[in-house]
Every structure is written in C-alpha cells, then in structure tokens.
Design a protein around this motif. Structure first.
Motif, PDB file in Angstrom:
ATOM      1  N   UNK A  88     -21.272 -71.320  81.845  1.00  0.00           N
ATOM      2  CA  UNK A  88     -20.381 -71.271  80.685  1.00  0.00           C
ATOM      3  C   UNK A  88     -18.924 -71.443  81.101  1.00  0.00           C
ATOM      4  N   UNK A  89     -18.551 -70.923  82.256  1.00  0.00           N
ATOM      5  CA  UNK A  89     -17.177 -71.126  82.741  1.00  0.00           C
ATOM      6  C   UNK A  89     -16.924 -72.609  83.011  1.00  0.00           C
ATOM      7  N   UNK A  90     -17.898 -73.294  83.611  1.00  0.00           N
ATOM      8  CA  UNK A  90     -17.754 -74.738  83.860  1.00  0.00           C
ATOM      9  C   UNK A  90     -17.661 -75.512  82.554  1.00  0.00           C
ATOM     10  N   UNK A  91     -18.525 -75.177  81.595  1.00  0.00           N
ATOM     11  CA  UNK A  91     -18.498 -75.868  80.301  1.00  0.00           C
ATOM     12  C   UNK A  91     -17.177 -75.607  79.578  1.00  0.00           C
ATOM     13  N   UNK A  92     -16.683 -74.380  79.656  1.00  0.00           N
ATOM     14  CA  UNK A  92     -15.407 -74.048  79.010  1.00  0.00           C
ATOM     15  C   UNK A  92     -14.266 -74.847  79.634  1.00  0.00           C
ATOM     16  N   UNK A  93     -14.270 -74.966  80.949  1.00  0.00           N
ATOM     17  CA  UNK A  93     -13.233 -75.728  81.637  1.00  0.00           C
ATOM     18  C   UNK A  93     -13.284 -77.202  81.245  1.00  0.00           C
ATOM     19  N   UNK A  94     -14.467 -77.746  81.189  1.00  0.00           N
ATOM     20  CA  UNK A  94     -14.635 -79.152  80.795  1.00  0.00           C
ATOM     21  C   UNK A  94     -14.166 -79.378  79.362  1.00  0.00           C
ATOM     22  N   UNK A  95     -14.533 -78.470  78.472  1.00  0.00           N
ATOM     23  CA  UNK A  95     -14.111 -78.588  77.076  1.00  0.00           C
ATOM     24  C   UNK A  95     -12.595 -78.453  76.950  1.00  0.00           C
ATOM     25  N   UNK A  96     -12.007 -77.538  77.699  1.00  0.00           N
ATOM     26  CA  UNK A  96     -10.538 -77.380  77.675  1.00  0.00           C
ATOM     27  C   UNK A  96      -9.845 -78.670  78.095  1.00  0.00           C
TER      28      UNK A  96
END
Length: 151
Positions: free
Chosen positions: A54-62
């Motif tokens: 989820x941290x990786x997905x959040x970073x990508x989305x940001x």
C-alpha cells in the motif's frame, strides 16, 4: 466507499483516485495495528506485505496526481474507514485477529474490483495506466486476504 453496482463500472477519475488513496491509507493504518496487536504469524506476515504494497501504491498514485491540477488526494481516510480503524484499535487478541481478517477480506475484494474496472474501462488514460499497473498488487492482496479469511 464504492459498493454494489458502482463497482461494476469505473468511477470518475477523481472518485477513483480518492477511493484508492483511502484504501492505501486504511491498508497502512490497519497493518500497523495488526503488527502491534496480533500474535498470529500469518497475520503479521500479511500485515508487513500489506503495509509495503500500500505504501508503494500510494507513492505511485501521488506521483501521478502531483503532475495534475484537476484532482487532489484526500488528507485522511473517509469516516467509514476511520470508524473501522477505531473499532480495530479497540479490539484485542483473537477478537482483533477475526475483525482484522474480516476487514481485509472485504476491503481488498472491493478495491480489487474497482481497480480492475478502472483498468478495463477507465476514462482517464493516465489514471487508467496507474490502475493497470496497480491491479496485480491489489488482486494479490485480495487473494491473500481471502486465504486468511478461509483459515
């Protein structure tokens, strides 16, 4: 939270971004609680993967949203997810484990469906590319949550 028939067709780009951002915040927040409260090795293993993914997905989305002026990420989870985090934080032992697994299996099944719908039929090319890239991660987290729930 998007439910029912709306999970069959993709939401608007802004609603999709908000839904995924909230799912990421809930994933990290609930994983943190599981790492603190659970004594179950399978749950802790899942929580570690959950927090990382989820941290990786959040970073990508940001990164996608940062280049745009037509949408913004929410600052915090919606009230339903905040209530769920509060409920989880008030539980202990086996009661926590059961509620945590139930929350993960429901939320990850739902977000995997939403991401799949956007990857397939989304209207915004850049957000659709994010959904396509993120879909295997959300499907994997969903499958793992369903396995935990079946134990």
């Amino acid at each position: 939270m998007v439910t029912g028939a709306s999970a069959q067709s993709p939401p608007s780009p802004q609603d999709f971004v908000k839904t995924v951002a909230v799912a990421n915040m809930f994933g990290v927040g609930s994983a943190t609680l599981a790492l603190q409260k659970s004594d179950s090795a399978p749950i802790k293993d899942y929580a570690h993967r959950l927090a990382d993914e989820h941290a990786k997905a959040a970073s990508s989305l940001r990164r996608v949203v940062a280049k745009r002026s037509d949408m913004a990420l929410p600052d915090r989870p919606d009230s339903a997810h905040l209530d769920l985090l509060t409920d989880l934080s008030n539980r202990q032992g086996a009661d926590f484990d059961k509620a945590y697994v139930s929350a993960q299996s429901g939320s990850h099944h739902q977000i995997a469906q939403i991401v799949a719908a956007y990857a397939r039929d989304g209207s915004d090319a850049e957000i659709k590319a994010f959904a396509t890239q993120a879909l295997p991660t959300f499907e994997k987290l969903d499958a793992e949550a369903q396995r935990l729930a079946a134990r």
